[in-house]
Scaffold this active site. Structure first.
Site, PDB file in Angstrom:
ATOM      1  N   LEU A   1       1.087  -1.119  -0.311  1.00 41.04           N
ATOM      2  CA  LEU A   1      -0.167  -0.275   0.318  1.00 41.04           C
ATOM      3  C   LEU A   1       0.932   0.932  -0.204  1.00 41.04           C
ATOM      4  O   LEU A   1       0.144   2.231  -0.467  1.00 41.04           O
ATOM      5  CB  LEU A   1      -1.064   0.029   1.475  1.00 41.04           C
ATOM      6  CG  LEU A   1      -2.125  -1.313   1.289  1.00 41.04           C
ATOM      7  CD1 LEU A   1      -3.088  -0.931   2.501  1.00 41.04           C
ATOM      8  CD2 LEU A   1      -3.108  -1.032   0.066  1.00 41.04           C
TER       9      LEU A   1
ATOM     10  N   GLY B   1       7.939   4.320   2.874  1.00 40.85           N
ATOM     11  CA  GLY B   1       8.583   4.692   3.983  1.00 40.85           C
ATOM     12  C   GLY B   1       9.944   4.689   4.377  1.00 40.85           C
ATOM     13  O   GLY B   1       9.466   4.014   3.993  1.00 40.85           O
TER      14      GLY B   1
ATOM     15  N   ASP C   1       2.565  15.399  14.115  1.00 40.30           N
ATOM     16  CA  ASP C   1       3.138  15.093  12.843  1.00 40.30           C
ATOM     17  C   ASP C   1       2.022  14.917  11.974  1.00 40.30           C
ATOM     18  O   ASP C   1       1.649  14.329  10.828  1.00 40.30           O
ATOM     19  CB  ASP C   1       3.698  13.687  12.275  1.00 40.30           C
ATOM     20  CG  ASP C   1       4.507  13.848  11.013  1.00 40.30           C
ATOM     21  OD1 ASP C   1       4.236  15.160  10.774  1.00 40.30           O
ATOM     22  OD2 ASP C   1       5.011  12.340  10.819  1.00 40.30           O
TER      23      ASP C   1
END
Length: 370
Positions: free
Chosen positions: A30, A33, A151
């Site tokens: 999916l 990172g 974040d």
């Protein structure tokens, strides 16, 4: 499971680890990172349900953040067993061969990826209001429980279902997608920080970083509020408001959009190289200065319609992007802003008090709509 990037030689997985990983059949990747990757899996132990499995690299700093995220998610699962707030729900977690693996409910695209796949066409204001309300309620829930996300960004706001309707725009000669369902959930709690924990000096991804963080003045829940303001203007424009990778240029962009940074904040900053005579040390005539003038403009100049919905959205954003964190809108106040009146049955008194530009312009100085 494929290795996600390890830290040298590792022991063979235990029988328990092997048994655990065999519960999950990987279907596709999916996303990837620096931390590792997220894959879609079939949960063999749960009638073949589809789940998202976040697999973290076996590297100390990522592993530590992942274990911290697991603890936060456990806490949030207990606090919100009824899933009333828009925070992603952890289904399971385990350690596989040094990799922390976290299973989540399967969601759709991130709001950033939806924008990207839609040629960065903005979301309609009606959908921005729906997403904003859910994001603000979810983050307010975190703040109430002494957590700062730290974040928040469009990449960390996921659509529950990213199905869309396609329509051809003759004027622009392109297909444009409109979400069928704008429901969202907040993800990535690896950097979430409790009030009592050590607060690192730098938090947030650059473009969503509050001025007090850049100026090293310390931060609290209000840095999340600034980030949400940045997210909402990005949903409205389709693109990032502060497109820079330099801190001083970032502050100059803020001044171009929001006006001068208050003297009291510049007086207190430890980053003295940003300041000259209690003003931002910035040359508007330099090449960087010309870049900022070209790529940024005062906030109200970004409004594309005079309709009340657009005006109220910008009033909300302006109050969320107040420089001084002590004066910045709280999320409790944000939920009472007239932009969200349609979510309340008895709105007549609020609507009558929100009419006119004088009310909107005064809300910033008073710290938000009451």
């Amino acid at each position: 499971m494929a290795d996600c990037g390890g830290s040298g030689a590792e022991e063979e997985p235990s029988p328990q680890e092997q048994e655990k990983i065999q519960e999950y059949e990987i279907v596709c990747t999916l996303g990837e990172g620096a931390f590792g990757k997220v894959v879609e899996c079939i949960d063999q132990e749960n009638d073949g349900a589809r789940v998202a499995l976040k697999i973290i690299k076996n590297i100390d700093r990522y592993r530590e953040a992942a274990l911290s995220e697991v603890e936060v998610l456990k806490h949030l699962n207990n606090l919100d067993a009824g899933r009333r707030y828009s925070c992603v729900h952890m289904l399971d977690w385990f350690d596989y061969h040094g990799h922390i693996c976290i299973a989540f409910e399967l969601l759709g695209l991130s709001t950033y990826d939806f924008l990207k796949e839609n040629n960065f066409q903005p979301f309609p204001v009606k959908q921005i209001r729906h997403m904003a309300y859910q994001i603000i309620r979810g983050v307010k829930f975190l703040h109430k429980n002494k957590l700062t996300h730290t974040d928040l960004k469009p990449e960390n706001i996921l659509l529950i279902d990213s199905n869309y309707e396609m329509e051809y725009n003759r004027e622009k000669r392109r297909d444009e997608r409109t979400l069928k369902n704008p429901d969202v959930k907040i993800v990535d709690f690896g950097n979430a920080t409790y009030d009592h924990e050590h607060h690192t000096s730098v938090v947030s991804t650059r473009h969503y970083r509050a001025p007090e963080v850049i100026l090293d003045l310390g931060w609290d829940h209000s840095c999340d509020v600034w980030s949400i303001g940045c997210i909402l203007i990005e949903y409205y424009l389709g693109t990032t408001l502060f497109q820079t990778h330099d801190s001083k240029e970032h502050l100059a962009m803020m001044e171009r959009v929001l006006g001068p940074i208050p003297t009291n904040l510049l007086e207190k900053t430890k980053k003295r190289r940003y300041v000259h005579r209690n003003r931002l040390d910035w040359d508007v005539h330099s090449s960087a200065g010309r870049y900022v003038r070209k790529h940024c403009k005062p906030l109200k100049h970004y409004i594309v319609s005079r309709s009340e919905d657009h005006q109220l959205l910008f009033d909300l954003i302006e109050n969320m992007m107040e420089y001084d964190p002590a004066k910045r809108l709280s999320l409790e106040q944000a939920l009472r802003h007239p932009f969200f009146d349609c979510y309340y049955k008895n709105t007549s008194s609020r609507k009558s008090s929100s009419r006119g530009s004088s009310t909107r312009s005064s809300s910033r100085s008073s710290g938000g709509s009451k």
